[in-house]
Write an enzyme that holds these catalytic residues in place. Structure first.
Site, short mmCIF file in Angstrom:
data_model
loop_
_atom_site.label_atom_id
_atom_site.label_comp_id
_atom_site.label_asym_id
_atom_site.label_seq_id
_atom_site.Cartn_x
_atom_site.Cartn_y
_atom_site.Cartn_z
N ASP A 29 -75.30 10.12 -48.21
CA ASP A 29 -74.22 9.98 -49.19
C ASP A 29 -74.80 10.11 -50.60
O ASP A 29 -75.88 9.59 -50.90
CB ASP A 29 -73.52 8.62 -49.01
CG ASP A 29 -72.17 8.59 -49.71
OD1 ASP A 29 -71.15 8.56 -49.01
OD2 ASP A 29 -72.15 8.58 -50.96
N ILE A 30 -74.09 10.81 -51.46
CA ILE A 30 -74.56 11.06 -52.82
C ILE A 30 -74.55 9.78 -53.68
O ILE A 30 -75.26 9.71 -54.68
CB ILE A 30 -73.70 12.18 -53.47
CG1 ILE A 30 -74.46 12.89 -54.58
CG2 ILE A 30 -72.37 11.64 -53.99
CD1 ILE A 30 -73.78 14.18 -55.05
N HIS A 98 -64.84 11.79 -42.01
CA HIS A 98 -66.27 11.48 -42.05
C HIS A 98 -66.49 10.04 -41.64
O HIS A 98 -65.68 9.16 -41.95
CB HIS A 98 -66.86 11.73 -43.44
CG HIS A 98 -66.06 11.16 -44.56
ND1 HIS A 98 -64.90 11.76 -45.01
CD2 HIS A 98 -66.22 10.04 -45.30
CE1 HIS A 98 -64.38 11.04 -45.99
NE2 HIS A 98 -65.16 9.97 -46.18
P1 5GP Z 1 -64.53 8.23 -48.69
O1 5GP Z 1 -64.31 7.52 -49.98
O2 5GP Z 1 -63.62 9.43 -48.56
O3 5GP Z 1 -64.50 7.34 -47.47
O4 5GP Z 1 -66.02 8.73 -48.72
C1 5GP Z 1 -66.44 9.89 -49.39
C2 5GP Z 1 -67.90 9.74 -49.58
O5 5GP Z 1 -68.43 11.01 -49.88
C3 5GP Z 1 -68.29 8.80 -50.71
O6 5GP Z 1 -69.12 7.76 -50.22
C4 5GP Z 1 -69.01 9.70 -51.71
O7 5GP Z 1 -70.10 9.08 -52.35
C5 5GP Z 1 -69.45 10.87 -50.84
N1 5GP Z 1 -69.54 12.13 -51.53
C6 5GP Z 1 -68.60 12.66 -52.38
N2 5GP Z 1 -69.00 13.86 -52.81
C7 5GP Z 1 -70.21 14.10 -52.24
C8 5GP Z 1 -71.12 15.20 -52.32
O8 5GP Z 1 -70.91 16.21 -53.00
N3 5GP Z 1 -72.27 15.09 -51.60
C9 5GP Z 1 -72.54 13.99 -50.82
N4 5GP Z 1 -73.70 14.00 -50.17
N5 5GP Z 1 -71.69 12.95 -50.72
C10 5GP Z 1 -70.54 13.01 -51.42
#
Ligand code: 5GP
Ligand code: ZN
Length: 112
Positions: A29-30, A98
């Protein structure tokens, strides 16, 4: 389709890949929320867990067994948390399914 994780799956946007197979990939995760924080992402675009049906049973099982195998490989013997944020109330920000795996510190419950 303008989907961030489809672009990562296609290799059009870089990511720190830690796993790659026929059905899914995993990458760091970034914006990590724990010492270990990675995402397991199906190659197929499924918008969220809520969009899965009976045709996804094997795929969704594969995401979880892959998450477990990677967690073991990365030494998370003391435990970890698996999270699938789903929809606006679930805090989902990327509309491509994810599985988050977080570990390496004690995680409190309930989450915020
Ligand atoms: P959500 O909030 O949808 O459950 O999780 C999305 C996740 O994707 C977040 O933890 C965010 O940090 C991660 N994320 C968003 N954009 C990117 C990216 O470009 N690269 C990576 N490696 N992670 C990302
Ligand atoms: Zn996608």
């Amino acid at each position: 389709m303008d989907c961030l994780f489809c672009k990562i799956v296609a290799g059009k946007i870089p990511a720190k890949l830690i796993h790659d197979d026929e059905h899914c990939i995993a990458f760091l995760d970034i914006n990590p929320q724990a010492p270990t924080h990675f995402l397991v992402v199906p190659r197929e675009h499924v918008a969220s867990l809520a969009r899965g049906g009976s045709s996804h049973t094997a795929l969704f099982g594969h995401l979880l067994t892959t998450a477990s195998a990677i967690a073991r490989d990365r030494g998370l013997a003391n435990g970890y948390r698996v999270v699938v944020n789903t929809g606006p109330d679930g805090g989902q920000t990327v509309d491509h399914l994810h599985v988050h795996v977080l570990g390496g510190r004690h995680l409190t419950w309930p989450p915020g």
